[in-house]
Design a protein around this motif. Structure first.
Motif, PDB file in Angstrom:
ATOM      1  N   PHE A   1      31.567  59.578   1.874  1.00 55.25           N
ATOM      2  CA  PHE A   1      32.195  60.134   0.673  1.00 55.25           C
ATOM      3  C   PHE A   1      33.134  59.115   0.041  1.00 55.25           C
ATOM      4  O   PHE A   1      33.634  58.210   0.713  1.00 55.25           O
ATOM      5  N   ARG A   2      33.361  59.296  -1.263  1.00 58.53           N
ATOM      6  CA  ARG A   2      34.144  58.359  -2.077  1.00 58.53           C
ATOM      7  C   ARG A   2      35.252  59.123  -2.785  1.00 58.53           C
ATOM      8  O   ARG A   2      35.061  60.273  -3.198  1.00 58.53           O
ATOM      9  N   ASP A   3      36.400  58.482  -2.961  1.00 62.51           N
ATOM     10  CA  ASP A   3      37.558  59.165  -3.544  1.00 62.51           C
ATOM     11  C   ASP A   3      37.274  59.607  -4.974  1.00 62.51           C
ATOM     12  O   ASP A   3      36.373  59.079  -5.641  1.00 62.51           O
ATOM     13  N   PRO A   4      38.009  60.588  -5.484  1.00 60.34           N
ATOM     14  CA  PRO A   4      37.724  61.154  -6.807  1.00 60.34           C
ATOM     15  C   PRO A   4      37.875  60.183  -7.972  1.00 60.34           C
ATOM     16  O   PRO A   4      37.441  60.494  -9.082  1.00 60.34           O
ATOM     17  N   CYS A   5      38.497  59.033  -7.769  1.00 62.47           N
ATOM     18  CA  CYS A   5      38.583  58.019  -8.816  1.00 62.47           C
ATOM     19  C   CYS A   5      37.591  56.870  -8.588  1.00 62.47           C
ATOM     20  O   CYS A   5      37.529  55.946  -9.403  1.00 62.47           O
ATOM     21  N   ALA A   6      36.850  56.922  -7.491  1.00 69.86           N
ATOM     22  CA  ALA A   6      35.860  55.890  -7.166  1.00 69.86           C
ATOM     23  C   ALA A   6      36.486  54.501  -7.113  1.00 69.86           C
ATOM     24  O   ALA A   6      35.879  53.520  -7.540  1.00 69.86           O
ATOM     25  N   ILE A   7      37.690  54.409  -6.567  1.00 65.43           N
ATOM     26  CA  ILE A   7      38.398  53.129  -6.535  1.00 65.43           C
ATOM     27  C   ILE A   7      37.729  52.161  -5.573  1.00 65.43           C
ATOM     28  O   ILE A   7      37.438  51.011  -5.925  1.00 65.43           O
ATOM     29  N   ARG A   8      37.472  52.603  -4.372  1.00 63.33           N
ATOM     30  CA  ARG A   8      36.843  51.735  -3.379  1.00 63.33           C
ATOM     31  C   ARG A   8      35.327  51.914  -3.439  1.00 63.33           C
ATOM     32  O   ARG A   8      34.829  53.024  -3.640  1.00 63.33           O
ATOM     33  N   PRO A   9      34.559  50.834  -3.254  1.00 61.57           N
ATOM     34  CA  PRO A   9      33.110  50.902  -3.468  1.00 61.57           C
ATOM     35  C   PRO A   9      32.338  51.395  -2.260  1.00 61.57           C
ATOM     36  O   PRO A   9      32.731  51.191  -1.111  1.00 61.57           O
ATOM     37  N   ILE A  10      31.215  52.041  -2.529  1.00 56.81           N
ATOM     38  CA  ILE A  10      30.252  52.403  -1.490  1.00 56.81           C
ATOM     39  C   ILE A  10      28.933  52.738  -2.183  1.00 56.81           C
ATOM     40  O   ILE A  10      28.919  53.406  -3.225  1.00 56.81           O
ATOM     41  N   CYS A  11      27.837  52.249  -1.628  1.00 54.16           N
ATOM     42  CA  CYS A  11      26.531  52.448  -2.259  1.00 54.16           C
ATOM     43  C   CYS A  11      25.522  52.958  -1.238  1.00 54.16           C
ATOM     44  O   CYS A  11      25.717  52.876  -0.023  1.00 54.16           O
ATOM     45  N   LEU A  12      24.410  53.460  -1.766  1.00 56.44           N
ATOM     46  CA  LEU A  12      23.363  54.108  -0.973  1.00 56.44           C
ATOM     47  C   LEU A  12      22.060  53.347  -1.122  1.00 56.44           C
ATOM     48  O   LEU A  12      21.706  52.909  -2.226  1.00 56.44           O
ATOM     49  N   GLY A  13      21.328  53.198  -0.008  1.00 54.47           N
ATOM     50  CA  GLY A  13      20.013  52.573  -0.047  1.00 54.47           C
ATOM     51  C   GLY A  13      19.050  53.251   0.903  1.00 54.47           C
ATOM     52  O   GLY A  13      19.467  53.947   1.838  1.00 54.47           O
ATOM     53  N   VAL A  14      17.754  53.049   0.663  1.00 52.35           N
ATOM     54  CA  VAL A  14      16.715  53.620   1.527  1.00 52.35           C
ATOM     55  C   VAL A  14      15.627  52.578   1.749  1.00 52.35           C
ATOM     56  O   VAL A  14      15.465  51.643   0.965  1.00 52.35           O
ATOM     57  N   ARG A  15      14.892  52.746   2.823  1.00 52.53           N
ATOM     58  CA  ARG A  15      13.687  51.946   3.035  1.00 52.53           C
ATOM     59  C   ARG A  15      12.679  52.785   3.816  1.00 52.53           C
ATOM     60  O   ARG A  15      13.055  53.639   4.628  1.00 52.53           O
ATOM     61  N   GLU A  16      11.407  52.519   3.547  1.00 48.49           N
ATOM     62  CA  GLU A  16      10.343  53.264   4.213  1.00 48.49           C
ATOM     63  C   GLU A  16       9.712  52.370   5.260  1.00 48.49           C
ATOM     64  O   GLU A  16       9.350  51.220   4.989  1.00 48.49           O
ATOM     65  N   THR A  17       9.595  52.879   6.465  1.00 52.84           N
ATOM     66  CA  THR A  17       8.964  52.159   7.564  1.00 52.84           C
ATOM     67  C   THR A  17       7.699  52.903   7.985  1.00 52.84           C
ATOM     68  O   THR A  17       7.426  54.013   7.512  1.00 52.84           O
ATOM     69  N   HIS A  18       6.938  52.309   8.872  1.00 51.66           N
ATOM     70  CA  HIS A  18       5.716  52.961   9.345  1.00 51.66           C
ATOM     71  C   HIS A  18       6.030  54.234  10.117  1.00 51.66           C
ATOM     72  O   HIS A  18       5.170  55.114  10.269  1.00 51.66           O
ATOM     73  N   SER A  19       7.304  54.355  10.597  1.00 47.18           N
ATOM     74  CA  SER A  19       7.692  55.548  11.353  1.00 47.18           C
ATOM     75  C   SER A  19       8.343  56.615  10.484  1.00 47.18           C
ATOM     76  O   SER A  19       8.567  57.732  10.950  1.00 47.18           O
ATOM     77  N   GLY A  20       8.673  56.269   9.239  1.00 53.75           N
ATOM     78  CA  GLY A  20       9.325  57.238   8.368  1.00 53.75           C
ATOM     79  C   GLY A  20      10.435  56.612   7.543  1.00 53.75           C
ATOM     80  O   GLY A  20      10.639  55.390   7.548  1.00 53.75           O
ATOM     81  N   MET A  21      11.167  57.445   6.833  1.00 52.99           N
ATOM     82  CA  MET A  21      12.215  56.993   5.932  1.00 52.99           C
ATOM     83  C   MET A  21      13.505  56.714   6.690  1.00 52.99           C
ATOM     84  O   MET A  21      13.874  57.430   7.621  1.00 52.99           O
ATOM     85  N   GLU A  22      14.217  55.637   6.245  1.00 52.05           N
ATOM     86  CA  GLU A  22      15.532  55.311   6.780  1.00 52.05           C
ATOM     87  C   GLU A  22      16.514  55.240   5.626  1.00 52.05           C
ATOM     88  O   GLU A  22      16.148  54.887   4.491  1.00 52.05           O
ATOM     89  N   ALA A  23      17.789  55.548   5.898  1.00 53.15           N
ATOM     90  CA  ALA A  23      18.821  55.561   4.854  1.00 53.15           C
ATOM     91  C   ALA A  23      20.037  54.785   5.329  1.00 53.15           C
ATOM     92  O   ALA A  23      20.324  54.720   6.532  1.00 53.15           O
ATOM     93  N   MET A  24      20.770  54.231   4.357  1.00 55.49           N
ATOM     94  CA  MET A  24      21.917  53.377   4.675  1.00 55.49           C
ATOM     95  C   MET A  24      22.969  53.517   3.589  1.00 55.49           C
ATOM     96  O   MET A  24      22.651  53.637   2.401  1.00 55.49           O
ATOM     97  N   VAL A  25      24.218  53.484   3.988  1.00 56.26           N
ATOM     98  CA  VAL A  25      25.344  53.402   3.060  1.00 56.26           C
ATOM     99  C   VAL A  25      26.199  52.211   3.481  1.00 56.26           C
ATOM    100  O   VAL A  25      26.321  51.908   4.665  1.00 56.26           O
ATOM    101  N   ALA A  26      26.779  51.518   2.488  1.00 56.33           N
ATOM    102  CA  ALA A  26      27.569  50.329   2.794  1.00 56.33           C
ATOM    103  C   ALA A  26      28.534  50.048   1.654  1.00 56.33           C
ATOM    104  O   ALA A  26      28.357  50.523   0.531  1.00 56.33           O
TER     105      ALA A  26
END
Length: 509
Positions: free
Chosen positions: A180-205
């Motif tokens: 989660f991100r603060d209500p003013c979005a001051i500090r950064p954080i992003c979402l990513g996904v990748r598909e593998t042969h075993s299924g979907m993976e997700a990442m935040v950084a």
């Protein structure tokens, strides 16, 4: 300006977390930690760089397809090994949390956590406060089994209670990851996904560069006040959890903190810095059309991107005339002023023939404490420069940052209560140029026109969250000074902070 990462994978995520933390190492060099889980929690953390904290036998024990990681840059707390993250609490469910940012109302929250939530704190870190508030609200709203509604309601209560800039990633045993991100979005954080042969993976950084390095496709940045849930099967669910929100990301991410290959809030950091160089060149031409600059030299590494278009616009040669020792930490995020001062000459060495008999313009991303640029100017003169001019790709840093960047004491800032001419004299430059604030804002907005507002508090003294009082600034000036003892004659920073006139504050809510 810590770095955080969370991954839900289809196989063990320990190596991926390690690789992501090395990508984010520029965001903190004080401590590192990883928590993973299978049917139980596995943890390793300690002080030092990522490569120093984790050995092969540590990695072998970090089993599980779900995990989070953190690299620490101390802004609140003592910076001891006990404050290395992620933090963990076993009640309720078992929760680990990694946090980037700073809570303005941490002292009041610490009392609430003890008095109202009946929870104990083991450190002075506001990250542990954030963890306990989140855990307490999960317990308050929860039942035996956790579900999305309980999580989103708990994050809503975190936003209601906490004031400041923060991005956080929590691992909940048997459930998944919540970011989660603060209500003013001051500090950064992003979402990513990748598909593998075993299924979907997700990442935040914290930055998209970490996603790129692991082959994740960047989806988007989290919105102000938003929470996302990464389920064990890779599914992503999200909700805006703040009752009031506004997009005000930290402008200093684009100036210095972030890697140039990152995209933050749909704005390329690299292209933003290119434009910063163009607007800075326009400022120099407006102030000094008959300049006598022979060569433009960047202070490695962050200023290189802005320096190239600046030299091109001025029609002056660009030269890499400082050689950097890459085994010295970033001086801006070192823990003490003495350590910063001692490291500069070990960090940079001039190529003397590039300076001899020339009028040089040195370009840096910003001027914060003035320690580094003053010593670099001295090095340029010792190398034979006839005149040394200095340019900052950012406006004057005059005020404390309270949202997670180490600018807490006004007396540390070279531009505090000084004119630009006085700053030039203090750093011993023959002439000094600053980026105008409008030019900096325009450089980012041209990348993403939807970004109309930013946290520019270190330049303007305007605090977007509210809750920043004079008493608060005075208290952190004393708490965080490098030499807090008033009786110590070396305690110039603390004394300056107490003697200096406190600026007029502007809280925007």
């Amino acid at each position: 300006m810590c770095g955080i990462v969370g991954i839900v994978g289809q196989s063990h995520v320990n190596q991926a977390l390690y690789d992501a933390l090395t990508t984010l190492q520029h965001r903190g060099q004080d401590a590192a930690g990883i928590v993973t889980c299978d049917h139980r929690i596995h943890q390793r953390k300690g002080t030092g760089l990522v490569r120093d904290v984790f050995r092969q036998h540590h990695m072998d024990r970090l089993r599980g397809r779900v995990g989070i990681g953190h690299i620490r840059y101390p802004t609140a707390g003592s910076g001891s090994s006990a404050e290395a993250q992620p933090f963990f609490t076993n009640s309720p469910y078992g929760i680990a949390l990694a946090h980037n940012g700073n809570l303005v109302n941490a002292r009041d929250l610490a009392q609430e956590v003890f008095r109202d939530d009946l929870r104990h704190l083991n450190t002075d870190s506001d990250s542990e406060i954030l963890l306990n508030i989140f855990a307490s609200e999960l317990a308050r709203h929860g039942r035996t089994r956790i579900d999305d509604e309980i999580v989103f309601n708990a994050v809503s209560e975190v936003h209601r209670r906490c004031t400041g800039g923060y991005a956080a990633i929590a691992l909940i045993l048997g459930y998944g990851i919540v970011a989660f991100r603060d209500p003013c979005a001051i500090r950064p954080i992003c979402l990513g996904v990748r598909e593998t042969h075993s299924g979907m993976e997700a990442m935040v950084a914290s930055e998209s560069a970490a996603l790129d390095g692991l082959g994740f496709e960047r989806v988007r940045d989290l919105a102000p006040g938003e929470a996302v849930i990464l389920a064990p099967n890779g599914e992503v669910r999200s909700r805006r959890c703040a009752t009031e929100s506004r997009y005000s990301p930290c402008i200093f991410e684009y100036v210095y903190l972030a890697r140039p290959d990152s995209i933050i809030d749909e704005a390329s950091v690299y292209r933003t810095r290119l434009r910063m160089g163009e607007t800075l060149a326009a400022q120099i031409l407006a102030e000094w059309p008959d300049y006598d600059i022979d060569v433009v030299i960047p202070i490695p590494d962050t200023s290189r991107t802005a320096c190239l278009p600046l030299a091109d616009a001025l029609g002056v040669k660009y030269r890499e005339s400082f050689v950097k020792n890459r085994y010295i930490d970033r001086t801006f995020i070192m823990s003490g002023q003495v350590e910063r001062s001692d490291s500069v000459r070990r960090k940079l060495n001039p190529i003397k023939r590039e300076f001899e008999g020339r009028n040089v313009l040195l370009v840096d991303d910003s001027i914060v404490r003035g320690t580094t640029c003053r010593q670099i100017i001295e090095q340029a003169r010792e190398a034979g420069a006839r005149r040394v001019y200095f340019a900052s790709a950012a406006p004057p840093v005059r005020y404390q940052n309270v949202y997670g960047i180490d600018m807490p004491v006004a007396g540390e800032l070279i531009a505090f209560n000084r004119t630009e001419e006085e700053v030039a004299k203090a750093i011993r430059a023959d002439r000094l140029f600053y980026q105008p604030l409008d030019g900096l804002l325009d450089a980012v907005r041209r990348e993403n026109p939807n970004l109309r507002e930013f946290d520019t508090s270190c330049f303007t003294g305007e605090y977007v969250t509210g809750g920043v009082s004079r008493h608060y600034l005075e208290r952190i000036a004393i708490d965080r000074a490098d030499h807090p003892s008033k009786d110590d004659p070396r305690s110039q920073i603390a004394v300056a902070a107490e003697d200096a006139e406190v600026p007029e504050l502007h809280n925007h809510v």
